[in-house]
Enzyme design. Structure first.
Site, PDB file in Angstrom:
ATOM      1  N   LYS A 211    -139.239 -15.107 -20.937  1.00 41.21           N
ATOM      2  CA  LYS A 211    -138.775 -16.493 -21.073  1.00 41.21           C
ATOM      3  C   LYS A 211    -139.556 -17.352 -20.089  1.00 41.21           C
ATOM      4  CE  LYS A 211    -134.604 -19.362 -21.029  1.00 41.21           C
ATOM      5  NZ  LYS A 211    -133.126 -19.356 -20.828  1.00 41.21           N
ATOM      6  N   LYS A 264    -139.779 -16.320 -25.614  1.00 47.08           N
ATOM      7  CA  LYS A 264    -139.348 -17.704 -25.742  1.00 47.08           C
ATOM      8  C   LYS A 264    -140.170 -18.563 -24.792  1.00 47.08           C
ATOM      9  CE  LYS A 264    -135.196 -20.591 -25.217  1.00 47.08           C
ATOM     10  NZ  LYS A 264    -133.790 -20.653 -24.778  1.00 47.08           N
ATOM     11  N   SER A 290    -136.043 -25.679 -29.346  1.00 45.06           N
ATOM     12  CA  SER A 290    -135.642 -27.024 -29.746  1.00 45.06           C
ATOM     13  C   SER A 290    -136.811 -27.997 -29.792  1.00 45.06           C
ATOM     14  CB  SER A 290    -134.560 -27.543 -28.800  1.00 45.06           C
ATOM     15  OG  SER A 290    -135.013 -27.533 -27.457  1.00 45.06           O
ATOM     16  N   TYR A 329    -133.519 -23.338 -35.499  1.00 48.22           N
ATOM     17  CA  TYR A 329    -132.544 -24.346 -35.925  1.00 48.22           C
ATOM     18  C   TYR A 329    -132.758 -24.712 -37.391  1.00 48.22           C
ATOM     19  CZ  TYR A 329    -132.034 -24.436 -30.924  1.00 48.22           C
ATOM     20  OH  TYR A 329    -131.841 -24.035 -29.628  1.00 48.22           O
TER      21      TYR A 329
END
Length: 339
Positions: A211, A264, A290, A329
């Site tokens: 991450k 990520k 996002s 998403y």
């Protein structure tokens, strides 16, 4: 009559080529048959933002098409995902400030927002993976993934038992997979031991093993109001310039007992997805974060790109790079397009 000898080439004119790769692209049926990479709803996970209340949907301006949902509406969205053939949902709670504290105690509350959401979704679905986030930041008054000392440092070893309590509470609520996203050293092994000691040997761990400290998380932090109240996350999230460190972190988490590994963000780090895929023997998830999603939406709103085509292309690229599972998403949009 013309005496020119250099006329435009006729349709019958050929060059002596024995190897013609275009033959494998000539017909749709051939292209479908020889495609290296497949993409289907079963490869997707839908993140859900949950909030207190009933019949509440709060739009997220920086993430068009997304909203914070009360548990009843999150259940309906999870059922929609299951009907679309999506693999699972990942739950992220939007906790009231009054319930946040330095030790993130609300994260281990068996009747907390996360735990209530897990129970409700599990009761309403039968073939949907429920994944829970394990980190302090949604519940911490400091907004960090780990415990913040009076000196402003993130204390790794004080954080681990807090994360363990969260994971066990989430497992008790019915989570299929707990997902530590905090990037503390040793947390996978600690959580595995805690789950096993509590009788949850069947609950899986998805480790956010790679991450990065990325600027692409901005809209997510708006959605949960989870930005750090002071400082940044550079002492625990990874430097975007590092590659070898990603391999080291992934191998450590595999050794400590992770069942899946996460990279990520996604598209800017496809090289890392491939590096990790080639070094470990676990399923790889990737997070289409996002900022990546919102850029597609914003550009499509201006008429600069085709959102549907770009979404499917991006998700296909994750799979081509080696990802087994994609958190996005756009999961419901993609599932509808892939039917």
């Amino acid at each position: 009559t013309s005496s020119h000898t250099m006329d435009a080439p006729h349709a019958s004119a050929t060059i002596n080529l024995s190897v013609r790769p275009r033959r494998n692209r000539r017909l749709a049926c051939i292209r479908d048959a020889v495609r290296d990479t497949s993409l289907g709803p079963q490869h997707l996970v839908l993140p859900l933002f949950v909030q207190p209340g009933t019949r509440r949907s709060t739009s997220i301006p920086s993430m068009p098409g997304c909203a914070r949902l009360s548990i009843d509406l999150a259940v309906a969205k999870a059922q929609e995902a299951e009907a679309a053939g999506i693999c699972g949902v990942a739950i992220f709670p939007c906790v009231e400030d009054a319930k946040k504290c330095k030790f993130a105690e609300e994260g281990a509350n068996d009747d907390g927002l996360m735990q209530q959401s897990v129970r409700a979704i599990k009761a309403a679905t039968s073939n949907l993976l429920v994944i829970t986030d394990v980190a302090m930041d949604p519940y911490s008054s400091d907004g960090h993934d780990g415990f913040v000392t009076e000196a402003g440092e993130i204390c790794n070893d004080t954080t681990l038992p807090i994360l363990c309590k969260m994971a066990v509470s989430q497992a008790r609520a019915g989570a299929d997979m707990v997902a530590p996203s905090d990037m503390m050293d040793g947390r996978v092994g600690a959580i595995r031991a805690a789950l096993d000691a509590a009788g949850f040997t069947h609950v899986s761990i998805l480790s956010y093993s790679t991450k990065y400290c990325s600027a692409f998380y901005g809209p997510f932090r708006h959605a949960l109001d989870s930005a750090p109240r002071g400082g940044d996350k550079k002492t625990y999230q990874m430097d975007p310039g590092n590659r070898i460190e990603a391999i080291r972190e992934s191998l450590l988490d595999q050794q400590e007992g992770a069942d899946w590994l996460m990279v990520k963000p996604g598209l800017p780090y496809l090289d890392i997805v491939r590096e990790v895929r080639d070094r470990v023997h676990l399923p790889i998830a990737v997070y289409h974060v996002s900022g990546e999603y919102s850029m597609l939406r914003a550009a499509a709103k201006e008429g600069w790109i085709d959102y549907n085509a770009c979404l499917i292309e991006a998700l296909t690229c994750f799979r081509r790079a080696g990802a087994n599972v994609i958190f996005t998403y756009g999961a419901l949009d993609a599932a509808a397009l892939l039917k």
